[in-house]
Design an enzyme around this catalytic site. Structure first.
Site, PDB file in Angstrom:
ATOM      1  N   ILE A  36       0.860  -1.191   0.000  1.00 58.38           N
ATOM      2  CA  ILE A  36       0.000   0.000   0.000  1.00 58.38           C
ATOM      3  C   ILE A  36       0.898   1.244   0.000  1.00 58.38           C
ATOM      4  O   ILE A  36       0.489   2.325  -0.388  1.00 58.38           O
ATOM      5  CB  ILE A  36      -0.931  -0.049   1.236  1.00 58.38           C
ATOM      6  N   GLY A  74       0.979  -6.714   5.850  1.00 64.62           N
ATOM      7  CA  GLY A  74       0.040  -6.757   6.965  1.00 64.62           C
ATOM      8  C   GLY A  74       0.548  -5.992   8.162  1.00 64.62           C
ATOM      9  O   GLY A  74       1.530  -5.258   8.083  1.00 64.62           O
ATOM     10  N   SER A  76       2.403  -5.743  11.494  1.00 55.12           N
ATOM     11  CA  SER A  76       3.548  -6.545  11.931  1.00 55.12           C
ATOM     12  C   SER A  76       3.863  -6.404  13.418  1.00 55.12           C
ATOM     13  O   SER A  76       4.883  -6.910  13.877  1.00 55.12           O
ATOM     14  CB  SER A  76       4.780  -6.156  11.106  1.00 55.12           C
ATOM     15  N   TYR A 137      -1.826  -9.756  17.980  1.00 56.42           N
ATOM     16  CA  TYR A 137      -1.007 -10.003  16.785  1.00 56.42           C
ATOM     17  C   TYR A 137      -0.627 -11.489  16.676  1.00 56.42           C
ATOM     18  O   TYR A 137      -0.765 -12.108  15.610  1.00 56.42           O
ATOM     19  CB  TYR A 137       0.234  -9.103  16.880  1.00 56.42           C
ATOM     20  N   SER A 166      13.415 -12.448  14.574  1.00 57.35           N
ATOM     21  CA  SER A 166      13.586 -10.994  14.429  1.00 57.35           C
ATOM     22  C   SER A 166      14.428 -10.747  13.193  1.00 57.35           C
ATOM     23  O   SER A 166      15.656 -10.873  13.241  1.00 57.35           O
ATOM     24  CB  SER A 166      14.294 -10.425  15.665  1.00 57.35           C
ATOM     25  N   ARG A 175      17.645  -9.795  23.587  1.00 54.32           N
ATOM     26  CA  ARG A 175      16.776 -10.903  23.181  1.00 54.32           C
ATOM     27  C   ARG A 175      17.032 -11.308  21.733  1.00 54.32           C
ATOM     28  O   ARG A 175      17.051 -12.487  21.383  1.00 54.32           O
ATOM     29  CB  ARG A 175      15.310 -10.482  23.378  1.00 54.32           C
TER      30      ARG A 175
HETATM   31  P1  NAI Z   1       6.627  -4.080   8.190  1.00 56.16           P
HETATM   32  O1  NAI Z   1       5.554  -3.548   9.058  1.00 56.16           O
HETATM   33  O2  NAI Z   1       7.888  -3.335   8.075  1.00 56.16           O
HETATM   34  O3  NAI Z   1       6.047  -4.287   6.710  1.00 56.16           O
HETATM   35  C1  NAI Z   1       4.728  -4.682   6.475  1.00 56.16           C
HETATM   36  C2  NAI Z   1       4.273  -4.045   5.177  1.00 56.16           C
HETATM   37  O4  NAI Z   1       2.896  -4.389   4.986  1.00 56.16           O
HETATM   38  C3  NAI Z   1       4.389  -2.520   5.173  1.00 56.16           C
HETATM   39  O5  NAI Z   1       5.187  -2.075   4.092  1.00 56.16           O
HETATM   40  C4  NAI Z   1       2.950  -2.036   5.059  1.00 56.16           C
HETATM   41  O6  NAI Z   1       2.797  -0.870   4.242  1.00 56.16           O
HETATM   42  C5  NAI Z   1       2.268  -3.251   4.425  1.00 56.16           C
HETATM   43  N1  NAI Z   1       0.840  -3.243   4.735  1.00 56.16           N
HETATM   44  C6  NAI Z   1       0.243  -3.039   5.940  1.00 56.16           C
HETATM   45  N2  NAI Z   1      -1.091  -3.027   5.792  1.00 56.16           N
HETATM   46  C7  NAI Z   1      -1.336  -3.217   4.478  1.00 56.16           C
HETATM   47  C8  NAI Z   1      -2.518  -3.269   3.703  1.00 56.16           C
HETATM   48  N3  NAI Z   1      -3.738  -3.117   4.239  1.00 56.16           N
HETATM   49  N4  NAI Z   1      -2.392  -3.476   2.383  1.00 56.16           N
HETATM   50  C9  NAI Z   1      -1.195  -3.619   1.800  1.00 56.16           C
HETATM   51  N5  NAI Z   1      -0.025  -3.559   2.471  1.00 56.16           N
HETATM   52  C10 NAI Z   1      -0.113  -3.347   3.801  1.00 56.16           C
HETATM   53  O7  NAI Z   1       6.888  -5.583   8.644  1.00 56.16           O
HETATM   54  P2  NAI Z   1       8.165  -6.495   8.396  1.00 56.16           P
HETATM   55  O8  NAI Z   1       9.045  -6.397   9.569  1.00 56.16           O
HETATM   56  O9  NAI Z   1       8.719  -6.256   7.052  1.00 56.16           O
HETATM   57  O10 NAI Z   1       7.491  -7.938   8.454  1.00 56.16           O
HETATM   58  C11 NAI Z   1       6.929  -8.528   7.299  1.00 56.16           C
HETATM   59  C12 NAI Z   1       6.029  -9.683   7.735  1.00 56.16           C
HETATM   60  O11 NAI Z   1       6.784 -10.593   8.512  1.00 56.16           O
HETATM   61  C13 NAI Z   1       4.841  -9.252   8.592  1.00 56.16           C
HETATM   62  O12 NAI Z   1       3.728 -10.062   8.275  1.00 56.16           O
HETATM   63  C14 NAI Z   1       5.307  -9.542   9.998  1.00 56.16           C
HETATM   64  O13 NAI Z   1       4.204  -9.846  10.843  1.00 56.16           O
HETATM   65  C15 NAI Z   1       6.185 -10.761   9.784  1.00 56.16           C
HETATM   66  N6  NAI Z   1       7.233 -10.872  10.789  1.00 56.16           N
HETATM   67  C16 NAI Z   1       8.291 -10.002  10.784  1.00 56.16           C
HETATM   68  C17 NAI Z   1       9.301 -10.123  11.717  1.00 56.16           C
HETATM   69  C18 NAI Z   1      10.517  -9.272  11.709  1.00 56.16           C
HETATM   70  O14 NAI Z   1      11.370  -9.488  12.565  1.00 56.16           O
HETATM   71  N7  NAI Z   1      10.705  -8.328  10.787  1.00 56.16           N
HETATM   72  C19 NAI Z   1       9.216 -11.146  12.775  1.00 56.16           C
HETATM   73  C20 NAI Z   1       8.057 -11.986  12.688  1.00 56.16           C
HETATM   74  C21 NAI Z   1       7.117 -11.849  11.723  1.00 56.16           C
HETATM   75  C1  15L Z   2       7.523  -9.747  15.041  1.00 56.15           C
HETATM   76  O1  15L Z   2       6.631 -10.551  14.787  1.00 56.15           O
HETATM   77  C2  15L Z   2       7.477  -8.364  14.531  1.00 56.15           C
HETATM   78  O2  15L Z   2       6.902  -8.287  13.245  1.00 56.15           O
HETATM   79  C3  15L Z   2       8.834  -7.695  14.511  1.00 56.15           C
HETATM   80  O3  15L Z   2       8.656  -6.291  14.340  1.00 56.15           O
HETATM   81  C4  15L Z   2       9.600  -7.969  15.805  1.00 56.15           C
HETATM   82  O4  15L Z   2       8.910  -7.431  16.882  1.00 56.15           O
HETATM   83  C5  15L Z   2       9.730  -9.474  15.972  1.00 56.15           C
HETATM   84  O5  15L Z   2       8.471 -10.112  15.930  1.00 56.15           O
HETATM   85  C6  15L Z   2      10.416  -9.891  17.276  1.00 56.15           C
HETATM   86  O6  15L Z   2       9.846 -10.646  18.039  1.00 56.15           O
HETATM   87  O7  15L Z   2      11.539  -9.422  17.505  1.00 56.15           O
END
Ligand code: NAI
Ligand code: 15L
Length: 265
Positions: A36, A74, A76, A137, A166, A175
């Site tokens: 988005i 989504g 996050s 979440y 992470s 952590r």
């Molecule tokens: P982030 O929050 O940086 O990126 C998520 C992206 O989804 C954003 O660019 C946002 O614009 C987009 N988004 C949100 N709502 C939307 C909608 N209605 N329509 C279209 N796009 C939308 O998250 P990140 O860190 O890149 O994580 C990616 C995925 O991995 C997420 O599902 C998150 O839950 C999961 N995750 C990430 C972790 C991490 O350490 N980065 C850890 C565990 C899970």
């Molecule tokens: C997640 O699921 C989140 O998307 C990320 O932002 C961090 O908080 C990560 O877990 C974490 O547990 O470090």
């Protein structure tokens, strides 16, 4: 590497999307990037589609002609139940429906360690360990894992469920010395997910080869994924952070997400 006709990556403007965009491009597949938020100009084999995942009518065109979806889009982090349900549950269901109707074969579902965040840090977990979500979440990610299983059992759509620890350019606190996953290990895992002849619907913990390990991926050895990176590259930098075991953020695997009233109080 097996050739995917076209890969869709949702959430491409997010932290992980930005970290793996170039590496994904270098794998040589046709890539459709979606978010988005702004994704800049398409480069090389990229195509850009701006899309709100809650816009159900936009989802079939979004996934059309793709055989693989990397679903990183989504909410996050912890937020209101209303927002989390709208994006991570309702829109996810519609995305799987669109995938079914358009014949998508494989999906990577970005699940999270927050599905099991209320296990203590002394507990060693496998893919079969009981879920213990630590937040609204985390519950939404449990729903996603269940939905993936339904679409595998009923419709034969394969999903790699990645309980990401992470995934950031570097560990951001003590952590994360245990939970950190590098972008390159994520890219290697994506390569395995595309290549493996029969994927099914396994759960894999998305974590690099860190010295401290809470999660055992032996049940998914058949994927051939061997993480190469380690948080050891930053050894010692967080040793001065307090480790008070009466603090839920220290006691539980989910860290701060396991604190009472983390968001809505
Ligand atoms: P982030 O929050 O940086 O990126 C998520 C992206 O989804 C954003 O660019 C946002 O614009 C987009 N988004 C949100 N709502 C939307 C909608 N209605 N329509 C279209 N796009 C939308 O998250 P990140 O860190 O890149 O994580 C990616 C995925 O991995 C997420 O599902 C998150 O839950 C999961 N995750 C990430 C972790 C991490 O350490 N980065 C850890 C565990 C899970
Ligand atoms: C997640 O699921 C989140 O998307 C990320 O932002 C961090 O908080 C990560 O877990 C974490 O547990 O470090």
């Amino acid at each position: 590497m097996r050739k995917a006709n076209r890969i869709l990556m949702t959430g491409a403007a997010g932290t992980i999307g930005q970290m793996i965009r170039e590496g994904l491009r270098e794998m040589g597949h046709a890539i459709r990037l979606s978010d988005i938020a702004d994704l800049g100009e398409a480069q090389g084999n990229e195509e850009i589609v701006t899309c709100d995942l809650t816009d159900t009518d936009a989802l079939r065109p979004l996934v059309r002609d793709c055989d693989v979806i990397l679903h990183f889009g989504g909410i996050s982090k912890e937020n209101t139940a209303e927002l989390i349900h709208r994006v991570n549950i309702d829109a996810l269901y519609q995305l799987y429906e669109a995938a079914r109707k358009e014949g998508v074969k494989r999906i990577l579902f970005a699940s999270s360690n927050h599905t099991i965040g209320f296990h203590t840090r002394e507990t060693r977990l496998t893919a079969s360990s009981p879920i213990r979500p630590d937040s609204n979440y985390g519950v939404s990610k449990v729903y996603g894992e269940a939905l993936a299983n339904l679409y595998w059992d009923k419709y034969g759509i394969e999903t790699l469920i990645v309980r990401i620890g992470s995934c950031f350019p570097k560990p951001l606190d003590r952590r994360m010395m245990a939970t950190w996953m590098s972008a390159d290990d994520m890219l290697r895992l994506i390569g395995c997910m595309i290549d493996v002849p029969r994927l099914g619907c396994p759960v894999v913990y998305g974590v690099s080869a860190n010295r401290e390990q809470w999660w055992d991926n032996s049940e998914t050895a058949y994927l051939g994924w061997i993480p190469q990176d380690s948080s050891d590259a930053w050894a010692g930098i967080y040793d001065d952070q307090p480790q008070d075991l009466t603090d839920p953020a220290v006691k539980y695997q989910g860290g701060g997400f396991a604190k009472a009233g983390h968001f809505e109080d």
